[in-house]
Write a protein that holds these residues in place. Sequence first.
Motif, PDB file in Angstrom:
ATOM      1  N   ILE A  10     -14.213 -25.285 -20.642  1.00  0.00           N
ATOM      2  CA  ILE A  10     -14.306 -23.977 -21.299  1.00  0.00           C
ATOM      3  C   ILE A  10     -15.713 -23.808 -21.847  1.00  0.00           C
ATOM      4  CG2 ILE A  10     -13.337 -22.543 -23.141  1.00  0.00           C
ATOM      5  CD1 ILE A  10     -10.800 -24.272 -22.942  1.00  0.00           C
ATOM      6  N   ARG A  11     -16.215 -22.579 -21.848  1.00  0.00           N
ATOM      7  CA  ARG A  11     -17.549 -22.289 -22.388  1.00  0.00           C
ATOM      8  C   ARG A  11     -17.671 -22.798 -23.829  1.00  0.00           C
ATOM      9  NH1 ARG A  11     -20.708 -18.767 -19.760  1.00  0.00           N
ATOM     10  NH2 ARG A  11     -19.811 -17.740 -17.956  1.00  0.00           N
ATOM     11  N   PRO A  12     -18.828 -23.335 -24.217  1.00  0.00           N
ATOM     12  CA  PRO A  12     -18.971 -23.952 -25.540  1.00  0.00           C
ATOM     13  C   PRO A  12     -18.947 -22.965 -26.704  1.00  0.00           C
ATOM     14  CG  PRO A  12     -21.069 -23.932 -24.408  1.00  0.00           C
ATOM     15  CD  PRO A  12     -20.038 -23.470 -23.415  1.00  0.00           C
ATOM     16  N   GLU A  13     -19.249 -21.698 -26.470  1.00  0.00           N
ATOM     17  CA  GLU A  13     -19.301 -20.747 -27.579  1.00  0.00           C
ATOM     18  C   GLU A  13     -17.932 -20.172 -27.953  1.00  0.00           C
ATOM     19  OE1 GLU A  13     -20.207 -18.458 -23.785  1.00  0.00           O
ATOM     20  OE2 GLU A  13     -21.054 -20.235 -24.692  1.00  0.00           O
ATOM     21  N   VAL A  14     -16.880 -20.580 -27.268  1.00  0.00           N
ATOM     22  CA  VAL A  14     -15.534 -20.090 -27.554  1.00  0.00           C
ATOM     23  C   VAL A  14     -15.036 -20.714 -28.863  1.00  0.00           C
ATOM     24  CG1 VAL A  14     -13.153 -20.073 -26.697  1.00  0.00           C
ATOM     25  CG2 VAL A  14     -15.042 -19.754 -25.108  1.00  0.00           C
ATOM     26  N   GLU A  15     -14.424 -19.897 -29.727  1.00  0.00           N
ATOM     27  CA  GLU A  15     -13.908 -20.355 -31.022  1.00  0.00           C
ATOM     28  C   GLU A  15     -12.742 -21.324 -30.830  1.00  0.00           C
ATOM     29  OE1 GLU A  15     -15.012 -19.370 -34.099  1.00  0.00           O
ATOM     30  OE2 GLU A  15     -16.618 -18.244 -33.124  1.00  0.00           O
ATOM     31  N   GLN A  16     -12.475 -22.146 -31.844  1.00  0.00           N
ATOM     32  CA  GLN A  16     -11.409 -23.159 -31.766  1.00  0.00           C
ATOM     33  C   GLN A  16     -10.037 -22.515 -31.562  1.00  0.00           C
ATOM     34  OE1 GLN A  16     -11.848 -26.386 -31.508  1.00  0.00           O
ATOM     35  NE2 GLN A  16      -9.667 -26.727 -31.309  1.00  0.00           N
ATOM     36  N   GLU A  17      -9.768 -21.390 -32.235  1.00  0.00           N
ATOM     37  CA  GLU A  17      -8.482 -20.703 -32.074  1.00  0.00           C
ATOM     38  C   GLU A  17      -8.339 -20.162 -30.656  1.00  0.00           C
ATOM     39  OE1 GLU A  17     -10.701 -19.546 -34.551  1.00  0.00           O
ATOM     40  OE2 GLU A  17      -9.882 -20.880 -36.071  1.00  0.00           O
ATOM     41  N   ALA A  18      -9.452 -19.678 -30.098  1.00  0.00           N
ATOM     42  CA  ALA A  18      -9.421 -19.156 -28.736  1.00  0.00           C
ATOM     43  C   ALA A  18      -9.227 -20.281 -27.724  1.00  0.00           C
ATOM     44  CB  ALA A  18     -10.700 -18.385 -28.433  1.00  0.00           C
ATOM     45  N   VAL A  19      -9.776 -21.463 -28.011  1.00  0.00           N
ATOM     46  CA  VAL A  19      -9.574 -22.617 -27.130  1.00  0.00           C
ATOM     47  C   VAL A  19      -8.090 -22.954 -27.074  1.00  0.00           C
ATOM     48  CG1 VAL A  19      -9.979 -25.098 -26.877  1.00  0.00           C
ATOM     49  CG2 VAL A  19     -11.878 -23.592 -27.424  1.00  0.00           C
ATOM     50  N   LEU A  75      -1.964 -21.168 -10.673  1.00  0.00           N
ATOM     51  CA  LEU A  75      -2.899 -21.682 -11.668  1.00  0.00           C
ATOM     52  C   LEU A  75      -4.332 -21.604 -11.142  1.00  0.00           C
ATOM     53  CD1 LEU A  75      -2.823 -23.061 -14.488  1.00  0.00           C
ATOM     54  CD2 LEU A  75      -2.811 -25.240 -13.288  1.00  0.00           C
ATOM     55  N   ASP A  76      -4.530 -21.963  -9.899  1.00  0.00           N
ATOM     56  CA  ASP A  76      -5.837 -21.898  -9.248  1.00  0.00           C
ATOM     57  C   ASP A  76      -6.348 -20.458  -9.201  1.00  0.00           C
ATOM     58  OD1 ASP A  76      -7.985 -23.160  -7.753  1.00  0.00           O
ATOM     59  OD2 ASP A  76      -7.147 -22.167  -5.982  1.00  0.00           O
ATOM     60  N   ARG A  77      -5.471 -19.524  -8.846  1.00  0.00           N
ATOM     61  CA  ARG A  77      -5.852 -18.114  -8.749  1.00  0.00           C
ATOM     62  C   ARG A  77      -6.284 -17.562 -10.102  1.00  0.00           C
ATOM     63  NH1 ARG A  77      -4.127 -13.220  -9.759  1.00  0.00           N
ATOM     64  NH2 ARG A  77      -2.217 -13.905 -10.761  1.00  0.00           N
ATOM     65  N   VAL A  78      -5.537 -17.890 -11.150  1.00  0.00           N
ATOM     66  CA  VAL A  78      -5.841 -17.366 -12.482  1.00  0.00           C
ATOM     67  C   VAL A  78      -7.121 -17.983 -13.035  1.00  0.00           C
ATOM     68  CG1 VAL A  78      -5.005 -17.248 -14.859  1.00  0.00           C
ATOM     69  CG2 VAL A  78      -3.444 -16.802 -12.978  1.00  0.00           C
ATOM     70  N   MET A  79      -7.326 -19.267 -12.801  1.00  0.00           N
ATOM     71  CA  MET A  79      -8.533 -19.924 -13.324  1.00  0.00           C
ATOM     72  C   MET A  79      -9.802 -19.422 -12.639  1.00  0.00           C
ATOM     73  SD  MET A  79      -7.604 -23.842 -14.103  1.00  0.00           S
ATOM     74  CE  MET A  79      -6.690 -24.285 -15.556  1.00  0.00           C
ATOM     75  N   LYS A  80      -9.706 -19.018 -11.391  1.00  0.00           N
ATOM     76  CA  LYS A  80     -10.886 -18.519 -10.672  1.00  0.00           C
ATOM     77  C   LYS A  80     -11.419 -17.223 -11.268  1.00  0.00           C
ATOM     78  CE  LYS A  80     -10.155 -20.471  -6.107  1.00  0.00           C
ATOM     79  NZ  LYS A  80      -9.743 -20.181  -4.719  1.00  0.00           N
ATOM     80  N   ILE A  81     -10.540 -16.389 -11.804  1.00  0.00           N
ATOM     81  CA  ILE A  81     -10.975 -15.081 -12.294  1.00  0.00           C
ATOM     82  C   ILE A  81     -11.215 -15.060 -13.802  1.00  0.00           C
ATOM     83  CG2 ILE A  81      -9.884 -13.824 -10.418  1.00  0.00           C
ATOM     84  CD1 ILE A  81      -7.567 -13.172 -12.269  1.00  0.00           C
ATOM     85  N   GLN A  82     -11.017 -16.189 -14.488  1.00  0.00           N
ATOM     86  CA  GLN A  82     -11.188 -16.263 -15.934  1.00  0.00           C
ATOM     87  C   GLN A  82     -12.657 -16.489 -16.284  1.00  0.00           C
ATOM     88  OE1 GLN A  82      -8.445 -15.626 -17.491  1.00  0.00           O
ATOM     89  NE2 GLN A  82      -9.251 -15.763 -19.549  1.00  0.00           N
ATOM     90  N   ASP A  83     -13.195 -15.704 -17.209  1.00  0.00           N
ATOM     91  CA  ASP A  83     -14.600 -15.827 -17.605  1.00  0.00           C
ATOM     92  C   ASP A  83     -14.862 -17.022 -18.512  1.00  0.00           C
ATOM     93  OD1 ASP A  83     -15.408 -13.640 -16.158  1.00  0.00           O
ATOM     94  OD2 ASP A  83     -15.176 -12.239 -17.837  1.00  0.00           O
ATOM     95  N   GLU A  84     -13.874 -17.443 -19.290  1.00  0.00           N
ATOM     96  CA  GLU A  84     -14.077 -18.544 -20.226  1.00  0.00           C
ATOM     97  C   GLU A  84     -14.158 -19.903 -19.544  1.00  0.00           C
ATOM     98  OE1 GLU A  84     -11.490 -16.376 -20.764  1.00  0.00           O
ATOM     99  OE2 GLU A  84     -12.293 -15.198 -22.421  1.00  0.00           O
ATOM    100  N   ILE A  85     -13.659 -20.008 -18.328  1.00  0.00           N
ATOM    101  CA  ILE A  85     -13.621 -21.277 -17.607  1.00  0.00           C
ATOM    102  C   ILE A  85     -14.904 -21.423 -16.787  1.00  0.00           C
ATOM    103  CG2 ILE A  85     -12.382 -22.663 -15.901  1.00  0.00           C
ATOM    104  CD1 ILE A  85     -10.839 -22.229 -18.479  1.00  0.00           C
ATOM    105  N   ILE A  86     -15.640 -22.522 -17.027  1.00  0.00           N
ATOM    106  CA  ILE A  86     -16.861 -22.789 -16.262  1.00  0.00           C
ATOM    107  C   ILE A  86     -16.505 -23.425 -14.925  1.00  0.00           C
ATOM    108  CG2 ILE A  86     -19.036 -24.054 -16.230  1.00  0.00           C
ATOM    109  CD1 ILE A  86     -18.927 -24.043 -19.292  1.00  0.00           C
TER     110      ILE A  86
END
Length: 96
Positions: A10-19, A75-86
């Motif tokens: 996950i991107r490092p700037e994401v808040e702990q609650e959002a993680v 799971l693969d499909r959803v993770m590909k389109i998520q911006d928070e996932i590097i």
Amino acid sequence: MRKYEVMYIIRPEVEQEAVQAIVDKYNGIIENGGGEVSKTDVIGKRRLAYEINKIRDGIYVLVHFNATPDVVNELDRVMKIQDEIIRFLVVRDVVA
């Protein structure tokens, strides 16, 4: 059902609650598809081996689960389109 594990960063700037919300979202996708989550480890912020889009750090999460291949495809499909996932990788856990 087969055993799998997924590691995602996950991107490092994401808040702990959002993680925690992101982890719950992906665990929910697995459980709603009929799978079961065995173990979830939020490893925390670590330095990446190499820069990805000018990002040097990331929050690592490792999840062990049992599911059908259809759940893994969703799971693969959803993770590909998520911006928070590097980056992410889903592998089948093969017992020797």
